[in-house]
Design a protein around this motif. Structure first.
Motif, short mmCIF file in Angstrom:
data_model
loop_
_atom_site.label_atom_id
_atom_site.label_comp_id
_atom_site.label_asym_id
_atom_site.label_seq_id
_atom_site.Cartn_x
_atom_site.Cartn_y
_atom_site.Cartn_z
N GLY A 153 -9.78 7.19 -3.15
CA GLY A 153 -8.55 7.75 -3.63
C GLY A 153 -7.53 7.66 -2.54
O GLY A 153 -7.92 7.11 -1.44
N ALA A 154 -6.38 8.07 -2.85
CA ALA A 154 -5.35 8.29 -1.89
C ALA A 154 -5.82 9.42 -0.75
O ALA A 154 -6.32 10.27 -1.13
CB ALA A 154 -3.95 8.48 -2.31
N PRO A 155 -5.24 9.16 0.46
CA PRO A 155 -5.81 9.93 1.36
C PRO A 155 -4.86 11.49 1.26
O PRO A 155 -3.60 11.40 0.75
CB PRO A 155 -5.05 9.60 2.75
CG PRO A 155 -3.93 8.35 2.44
CD PRO A 155 -4.52 7.89 1.01
N ARG A 156 -5.75 12.46 1.68
CA ARG A 156 -5.11 13.89 1.43
C ARG A 156 -5.19 14.61 2.55
O ARG A 156 -6.32 14.90 3.17
CB ARG A 156 -6.05 14.71 0.47
CG ARG A 156 -6.06 14.04 -1.14
CD ARG A 156 -6.57 15.32 -1.82
NE ARG A 156 -6.81 14.80 -3.29
CZ ARG A 156 -7.96 14.65 -3.96
NH1 ARG A 156 -9.07 14.93 -3.52
NH2 ARG A 156 -7.69 14.28 -5.38
N PRO A 157 -3.77 15.07 3.28
CA PRO A 157 -4.01 15.80 4.28
C PRO A 157 -4.63 17.10 4.22
O PRO A 157 -4.49 17.75 3.05
CB PRO A 157 -2.42 15.79 4.86
CG PRO A 157 -1.72 14.81 3.89
CD PRO A 157 -2.52 14.63 2.79
N LEU A 211 -6.82 -2.67 -3.62
CA LEU A 211 -7.98 -2.57 -2.49
C LEU A 211 -8.75 -1.01 -2.87
O LEU A 211 -9.94 -0.99 -2.61
CB LEU A 211 -7.22 -2.30 -1.21
CG LEU A 211 -6.72 -3.82 -0.70
CD1 LEU A 211 -6.00 -3.53 0.64
CD2 LEU A 211 -8.01 -4.70 -0.47
N ARG A 212 -7.98 0.30 -3.13
CA ARG A 212 -8.69 1.39 -3.11
C ARG A 212 -9.30 1.27 -4.35
O ARG A 212 -10.49 1.92 -4.31
CB ARG A 212 -7.62 2.39 -3.36
CG ARG A 212 -6.69 2.65 -2.08
CD ARG A 212 -6.00 4.10 -2.09
NE ARG A 212 -5.32 3.98 -0.66
CZ ARG A 212 -4.09 4.61 -0.52
NH1 ARG A 212 -3.25 4.76 -1.45
NH2 ARG A 212 -3.60 4.89 0.53
#
Length: 158
Positions: A36-40, A29-30
């Motif tokens: 990209g992957a979420p980054r806090p 899906l991404r």
């Protein structure tokens, strides 16, 4: 017998023939949405702002300064510094009665504290001197006792 990769291909061919598709993974899906992957936010690196360190001046005792050669003696101020007084230094400050009273109280408290500290230091010096004297006597007594015990042991051993 087929290996795992061949089994997966065969399974995919059967599923495609049946019109069935599996659920897409999060990675797929991404990839499709180009995200990209979420980054806090609190995990991101940012530059650390540090205040410059200010060290207190080195304090060399007067007794040690007297023993030092001139070249290594600490100089009080660099040449040319502190010759001119600024307007704020020249300007006289007039305290109102309450400020004057507070300043005298602080000065008196400091004087009392300084006298107590000096008395305590004198008392410590006296105690250290007395302890050294008694310690010396005890050490001499102990040395004599050990000497006597050694003599006795040597006599017994022959």
């Amino acid at each position: 017998s087929l290996d795992k990769a061949q089994q997966a291909k065969a399974r995919a061919a059967l599923n495609a023939a049946a019109g069935w598709t599996s659920m897409r993974t999060v990675a797929a899906l991404r990839r499709d949405q180009n995200t990209g992957a979420p980054r806090p936010v609190d995990s991101l690196y940012r530059p650390v702002a540090r205040a410059p360190r200010k060290f207190n001046p080195l304090h060399v005792p007067a007794s040690l300064q007297a023993a030092l050669p001139f070249k290594t003696k600490p100089k009080l101020e660099p040449a040319g510094k502190g010759l001119r007084r600024t307007l704020e230094q020249k300007r006289a400050t007039v305290m109102d009665p309450q400020e004057k009273h507070m300043a005298t109280l602080v000065q008196q408290l400091n004087a009392i504290r300084n006298s107590k500290v000096s008395k305590r230091r004198e008392q410590q010096v006296r105690k250290a001197g007395a302890k050294a004297v008694t310690g010396g006597k005890e050490e001499a007594w102990r040395a004599a006792l050990n000497k006597e015990r050694r003599k006795e042991r040597y006599r017994n051993e022959g």
